[in-house]
Write an enzyme that holds these catalytic residues in place. Structure first.
Site, PDB file in Angstrom:
ATOM      1  N   LYS A   2       0.887  -1.173   0.000  1.00 13.15           N
ATOM      2  CA  LYS A   2       0.000   0.000   0.000  1.00 13.15           C
ATOM      3  C   LYS A   2       0.922   1.218   0.000  1.00 13.15           C
ATOM      4  O   LYS A   2       1.706   1.408   0.937  1.00 13.15           O
ATOM      5  CB  LYS A   2      -0.897  -0.006   1.246  1.00 13.15           C
ATOM      6  CG  LYS A   2      -1.885   1.154   1.258  1.00 13.15           C
ATOM      7  CD  LYS A   2      -2.894   1.020   2.380  1.00 13.15           C
ATOM      8  CE  LYS A   2      -2.422   1.479   3.732  1.00 13.15           C
ATOM      9  NZ  LYS A   2      -2.157   2.912   3.897  1.00 13.15           N
ATOM     10  N   ILE A  59     -13.787  16.055  -4.979  1.00 10.67           N
ATOM     11  CA  ILE A  59     -14.657  15.925  -6.149  1.00 10.67           C
ATOM     12  C   ILE A  59     -13.983  14.996  -7.158  1.00 10.67           C
ATOM     13  O   ILE A  59     -12.752  14.811  -7.135  1.00 10.67           O
ATOM     14  CB  ILE A  59     -14.966  17.298  -6.798  1.00 10.67           C
ATOM     15  CG1 ILE A  59     -13.675  18.000  -7.231  1.00 10.67           C
ATOM     16  CG2 ILE A  59     -15.760  18.173  -5.848  1.00 10.67           C
ATOM     17  CD1 ILE A  59     -13.904  19.192  -8.158  1.00 10.67           C
ATOM     18  N   THR A  91     -10.810  16.208  -9.275  1.00  6.51           N
ATOM     19  CA  THR A  91      -9.535  16.305  -8.548  1.00  6.51           C
ATOM     20  C   THR A  91      -8.979  14.915  -8.253  1.00  6.51           C
ATOM     21  O   THR A  91      -7.775  14.669  -8.413  1.00  6.51           O
ATOM     22  CB  THR A  91      -9.739  17.091  -7.229  1.00  6.51           C
ATOM     23  OG1 THR A  91     -10.285  18.364  -7.555  1.00  6.51           O
ATOM     24  CG2 THR A  91      -8.441  17.261  -6.471  1.00  6.51           C
ATOM     25  N   GLY A 137      -4.820  -1.686  11.186  1.00 12.24           N
ATOM     26  CA  GLY A 137      -4.983  -1.616  12.649  1.00 12.24           C
ATOM     27  C   GLY A 137      -4.258  -2.747  13.360  1.00 12.24           C
ATOM     28  O   GLY A 137      -4.411  -2.904  14.578  1.00 12.24           O
ATOM     29  N   GLN A 144      -1.411  -0.479  16.305  1.00 11.51           N
ATOM     30  CA  GLN A 144      -2.745   0.015  16.686  1.00 11.51           C
ATOM     31  C   GLN A 144      -3.508  -0.962  17.583  1.00 11.51           C
ATOM     32  O   GLN A 144      -4.631  -0.682  17.998  1.00 11.51           O
ATOM     33  CB  GLN A 144      -3.566   0.344  15.441  1.00 11.51           C
ATOM     34  CG  GLN A 144      -2.997   1.506  14.634  1.00 11.51           C
ATOM     35  CD  GLN A 144      -3.929   1.902  13.501  1.00 11.51           C
ATOM     36  OE1 GLN A 144      -5.110   2.170  13.695  1.00 11.51           O
ATOM     37  NE2 GLN A 144      -3.391   1.943  12.294  1.00 11.51           N
ATOM     38  N   GLY A 148      -3.933 -11.849  12.466  1.00  8.31           N
ATOM     39  CA  GLY A 148      -4.904 -12.926  12.252  1.00  8.31           C
ATOM     40  C   GLY A 148      -6.286 -12.623  12.800  1.00  8.31           C
ATOM     41  O   GLY A 148      -7.265 -13.217  12.344  1.00  8.31           O
ATOM     42  N   LEU A 203      -3.975   7.435  -1.321  1.00  6.90           N
ATOM     43  CA  LEU A 203      -3.645   8.852  -1.472  1.00  6.90           C
ATOM     44  C   LEU A 203      -4.644   9.734  -0.733  1.00  6.90           C
ATOM     45  O   LEU A 203      -4.763  10.916  -0.991  1.00  6.90           O
ATOM     46  CB  LEU A 203      -3.588   9.196  -2.969  1.00  6.90           C
ATOM     47  CG  LEU A 203      -2.632   8.266  -3.742  1.00  6.90           C
ATOM     48  CD1 LEU A 203      -2.702   8.499  -5.233  1.00  6.90           C
ATOM     49  CD2 LEU A 203      -1.201   8.432  -3.235  1.00  6.90           C
ATOM     50  N   LYS A 204      -5.343   9.109   0.199  1.00  4.72           N
ATOM     51  CA  LYS A 204      -6.297   9.813   1.077  1.00  4.72           C
ATOM     52  C   LYS A 204      -7.323  10.577   0.246  1.00  4.72           C
ATOM     53  O   LYS A 204      -7.550  11.773   0.433  1.00  4.72           O
ATOM     54  CB  LYS A 204      -5.553  10.741   2.059  1.00  4.72           C
ATOM     55  CG  LYS A 204      -4.478  10.025   2.868  1.00  4.72           C
ATOM     56  CD  LYS A 204      -5.049   8.886   3.669  1.00  4.72           C
ATOM     57  CE  LYS A 204      -4.024   7.948   4.246  1.00  4.72           C
ATOM     58  NZ  LYS A 204      -4.577   6.653   4.661  1.00  4.72           N
TER      59      LYS A 204
HETATM   60  P1  BMP Z   1       0.253   0.914  10.843  1.00  3.02           P
HETATM   61  O1  BMP Z   1       0.274  -0.620  10.757  1.00  3.02           O
HETATM   62  O2  BMP Z   1       1.617   1.508  10.875  1.00  3.02           O
HETATM   63  O3  BMP Z   1      -0.651   1.418  11.909  1.00  3.02           O
HETATM   64  O4  BMP Z   1      -0.312   1.432   9.431  1.00  3.02           O
HETATM   65  C1  BMP Z   1      -1.641   1.322   9.065  1.00  3.02           C
HETATM   66  C2  BMP Z   1      -1.845   1.949   7.704  1.00  3.02           C
HETATM   67  O5  BMP Z   1      -3.220   1.894   7.366  1.00  3.02           O
HETATM   68  C3  BMP Z   1      -1.422   3.407   7.594  1.00  3.02           C
HETATM   69  O6  BMP Z   1      -0.977   3.629   6.276  1.00  3.02           O
HETATM   70  C4  BMP Z   1      -2.723   4.165   7.840  1.00  3.02           C
HETATM   71  O7  BMP Z   1      -2.738   5.424   7.210  1.00  3.02           O
HETATM   72  C5  BMP Z   1      -3.741   3.233   7.187  1.00  3.02           C
HETATM   73  N1  BMP Z   1      -5.105   3.300   7.746  1.00  3.02           N
HETATM   74  C6  BMP Z   1      -5.349   3.044   9.085  1.00  3.02           C
HETATM   75  O8  BMP Z   1      -4.450   2.797   9.876  1.00  3.02           O
HETATM   76  N2  BMP Z   1      -6.652   3.074   9.534  1.00  3.02           N
HETATM   77  C7  BMP Z   1      -7.700   3.343   8.723  1.00  3.02           C
HETATM   78  O9  BMP Z   1      -8.824   3.322   9.185  1.00  3.02           O
HETATM   79  C8  BMP Z   1      -7.442   3.584   7.373  1.00  3.02           C
HETATM   80  C9  BMP Z   1      -6.136   3.571   6.888  1.00  3.02           C
HETATM   81  O10 BMP Z   1      -5.894   3.815   5.616  1.00  3.02           O
END
Ligand code: BMP
Length: 216
Positions: free
Chosen positions: A28, A62, A65, A161, A165, A170, A57-58
């Site tokens: 990604k 519109i 763009t 996540g 996070q 799994g 790319l977040k």
């Molecule tokens: P990490 O494992 O370092 O937390 O990365 C998670 C990735 O997923 C990051 O690129 C983040 O921007 C993206 N992301 C997220 O964590 N939660 C969301 O709800 C949506 C995401 O795109």
């Protein structure tokens, strides 16, 4: 089967990515990486890397763009927010991606604590209208992930996540995701290749465990 999508929000050495690719489904490409290296730099970093490229790319704008943005960098898939709605936004992006053969993933729920799922029904309607290839849904909240799998049984679900996070490798796979998106746990590790192998093993063990639990 490879169930990891490597979130590249920071640079990992090219030779490491070359070795890691054997164990992952896709990379990604994150906005921070793109700002750091530029489009040319990202293409150079990933030249010779065979796995799929999902552009994150977040996108929340519109249609015009978003199309300008995605035209600047090649990918196999593109993530966009569902909350921006259909007409003049996602309908135009979807038409454009259909013409280039890129796959659209819609983000229906996020992984951070402050996300509010009370408008999920609206996002679900948007997804039903747009018919994306896949969905982004959080590993961190099993309830909404299970609901999204139930509502979209045939779409590919990719789930962030895991690791930093808080979700364990799994867990999201057991709750309906097809792939787990993992960034910092891998790219911040001193041994990213070892880490990817370790996570893959943990995923497999967890899947066996939850399949067993369902069978009982
Ligand atoms: P990490 O494992 O370092 O937390 O990365 C998670 C990735 O997923 C990051 O690129 C983040 O921007 C993206 N992301 C997220 O964590 N939660 C969301 O709800 C949506 C995401 O795109």
């Amino acid at each position: 089967m490879n169930r990891i999508i490597l979130a590249l929000d920071e640079v990992i050495q090219r030779d490491k990515i070359m070795q890691i690719q054997e164990y992952i489904y896709a990379v990604k490409i994150g906005y921070p990486l793109l700002l750091q290296l530029g489009v040319g730099g990202v293409n150079e970093l990933l030249s010779g890397v065979k796995v799929k490229r999902i552009l994150d790319l977040k996108l929340a704008d519109i249609g015009n763009t978003m199309i300008k943005i995605v035209s600047k960098i090649p990918g196999d898939g593109v993530i966009a927010h569902a909350f921006i709605g259909v007409e003049g936004a996602l309908d135009e992006l979807k038409r454009f991606l259909d013409s280039t053969g890129e796959k659209l993933y819609l983000l229906l729920s996020m992984s951070h604590i402050g996300w509010n799922d009370s408008f999920y029904d609206y996002l679900k309607d948007v997804a039903n209208e747009i018919k994306p290839y896949g969905i982004v849904a959080p590993a961190t909240r099993s309830g909404i992930l299970q609901k999204i799998r139930h509502d979209f049984p045939s779409l590919e679900i990719i789930s962030p996540g895991v690791g930093v996070q808080g979700s364990l490798p799994g867990d999201a796979l057991c709750n309906g995701a097809d792939y787990e998106i993992i960034g910092r746990s891998i790219y911040s590790s001193l041994d990213p290749i070892g880490k990817v192998k370790e996570i893959s093993k943990l995923q497999e063990e967890r899947i066996l465990e939850c399949k067993g639990a369902k069978g009982r």
